[in-house]
Design a protein around this motif. Structure first.
Motif, PDB file in Angstrom:
ATOM      1  N   PHE A   1       0.925  -1.227   0.066  1.00  0.00           N
ATOM      2  CA  PHE A   1       0.008  -0.004  -0.007  1.00  0.00           C
ATOM      3  C   PHE A   1       0.853   1.244  -0.176  1.00  0.00           C
TER       4      PHE A   1
ATOM      5  N   TRP B   1      -2.968  -7.700  -2.942  1.00  0.00           N
ATOM      6  CA  TRP B   1      -4.113  -6.887  -2.341  1.00  0.00           C
ATOM      7  C   TRP B   1      -3.705  -5.589  -1.655  1.00  0.00           C
TER       8      TRP B   1
ATOM      9  N   LEU C   1      -5.359  -1.828  -3.152  1.00  0.00           N
ATOM     10  CA  LEU C   1      -5.932  -0.938  -2.421  1.00  0.00           C
ATOM     11  C   LEU C   1      -5.254   0.396  -2.569  1.00  0.00           C
TER      12      LEU C   1
ATOM     13  N   GLN D   1      -7.050   4.475  -3.822  1.00  0.00           N
ATOM     14  CA  GLN D   1      -7.377   5.370  -2.638  1.00  0.00           C
ATOM     15  C   GLN D   1      -7.862   6.593  -2.890  1.00  0.00           C
TER      16      GLN D   1
ATOM     17  N   TRP E   1     -11.904  -1.357  -3.991  1.00  0.00           N
ATOM     18  CA  TRP E   1     -11.268  -1.429  -2.692  1.00  0.00           C
ATOM     19  C   TRP E   1     -12.054  -2.470  -1.785  1.00  0.00           C
TER      20      TRP E   1
ATOM     21  N   GLY F   1      -9.806  -5.583   0.364  1.00  0.00           N
ATOM     22  CA  GLY F   1      -9.924  -5.280   1.715  1.00  0.00           C
ATOM     23  C   GLY F   1     -10.595  -6.572   2.409  1.00  0.00           C
TER      24      GLY F   1
ATOM     25  N   ILE G   1      -8.087  -9.505   2.482  1.00  0.00           N
ATOM     26  CA  ILE G   1      -7.034  -9.228   3.615  1.00  0.00           C
ATOM     27  C   ILE G   1      -7.798  -9.670   5.087  1.00  0.00           C
ATOM     28  N   ALA G   2      -8.881  -9.137   5.110  1.00  0.00           N
ATOM     29  CA  ALA G   2      -9.641  -9.376   6.457  1.00  0.00           C
ATOM     30  C   ALA G   2      -9.964 -10.922   6.759  1.00  0.00           C
TER      31      ALA G   2
END
Length: 300
Positions: free
Chosen positions: A237, A249, A253, A257, A269, A273, A276-277
């Motif tokens: 990122f 990933w 993101l 942004q 996004w 996201g 990843i979570a």
């Protein structure tokens, strides 16, 4: 005479049955952990997605299609397209290769270093223990993410440097954990018996002590993998991890942004996201399940 000859075999059989019973109880306890089973299924699906990414992609992940820029999810593009017309589904499944690879390689490096230093420190004790633990304290004294960002910026951004930096700088927790286990086992009767028959320190650590800390190390490694995935996403990122056009990933993101994308194209996004979570939560759930299953107080 017959009884004496068969007695050792009976004892061995009893020990084997007992060992199988303990393993069976640990497996059953893990399978009863609903969150751990959910995490295991989710992680297996993500690993399968990473392995078979070339076969389940809809379009090449880096191919530009100016006629399909910024399209919402549809039958043609399941997760829509980005601002240059690249298929988001294809990029997400290929990004899973990067995240899973970084997590596995980085945690393998950190676990190897941590187990080696922790084992030597805990078994040797004395000045060796003092020296190794002061080095460990020095590494732990600085914010790990700050050091990782600094080293990554010096070495240059790439997936290989990301794996190396995260692996080399995240071992102190494992080292301290293994050291504590070694200190508790080094004065046990089975270790003293091994010393009395002439076993070398390396033999004692490898054959007698390490098998007793495998469960603890396994649990620590699962949490370490989740942390490595998060750190890779953060580095990408910030532009210090995986570089374009290779999808990850984190850099997906980064590309999403801007305010116009956040408001008008949420699929750019939201999907990375959520991945990843989901990856981090799944691995943490597995770690919780392993911790409960391998706890001797729970299994016995």
């Amino acid at each position: 005479m017959t009884t004496n000859l068969t007695q050792p075999n009976s004892t061995a059989n009893f020990q084997a049955i007992k060992g199988e019973s303990l393993l069976h109880k640990a497996r059953k306890r893990f399978m009863r952990h609903r969150l751990a089973m959910f995490g295991l299924v989710a992680l297996m699906l993500m690993l399968a997605t990473a392995v078979f990414a070339p076969f389940i992609e809809r379009y090449p992940p880096n191919d530009l299609n100016l006629e399909a820029m910024g399209q919402a999810p549809s039958a043609a593009h399941w997760l829509g397209t980005d601002t240059t017309g690249r298929d988001v589904w294809s990029r997400v499944v290929h990004a899973s290769q990067v995240s899973m690879s970084v997590g596995l390689v980085a945690v393998s490096i950190s676990t190897f270093i941590g187990v080696l230093i922790g084992s030597i420190s805990g078994y040797a004790s004395g000045k060796v223990d003092l020296l190794l633990m002061r080095v460990t304290d020095m590494v732990m004294a600085f914010p790990s993410m700050v050091i990782i960002i600094t080293v990554a910026s010096v070495l240059g951004p790439s997936i290989y440097n990301t794996m190396l930096v995260i692996g080399v700088l995240t071992w102190p927790g494992v080292a301290r954990l293994v050291r504590g286990q070694m200190l508790s086992f080094r004065e046990q009767q089975f270790v003293l018996a091994a010393r009395s028959i002439g076993a070398t320190p390396w033999q004692i650590m490898y054959r007698h002590l390490f098998p007793n800390v495998v469960g603890t190390v396994t649990v620590a490694a699962t949490f370490g993998m989740a942390n490595a995935i998060l750190q890779e996403a953060a580095l990408s990122f910030l532009g210090l991890g995986v570089q374009a056009p290779t999808p990850s990933w984190g850099n997906m993101l980064r590309d999403a942004q801007t305010l116009s994308i956040l408001e008008g194209m949420p699929w750019l996004w939201l999907v990375p996201g959520l991945m990843i979570a989901l990856a981090v939560l799944s691995i943490n759930f597995i770690g919780d399940g392993l911790r409960d299953a391998l706890d001797p107080r729970s299994v016995l």
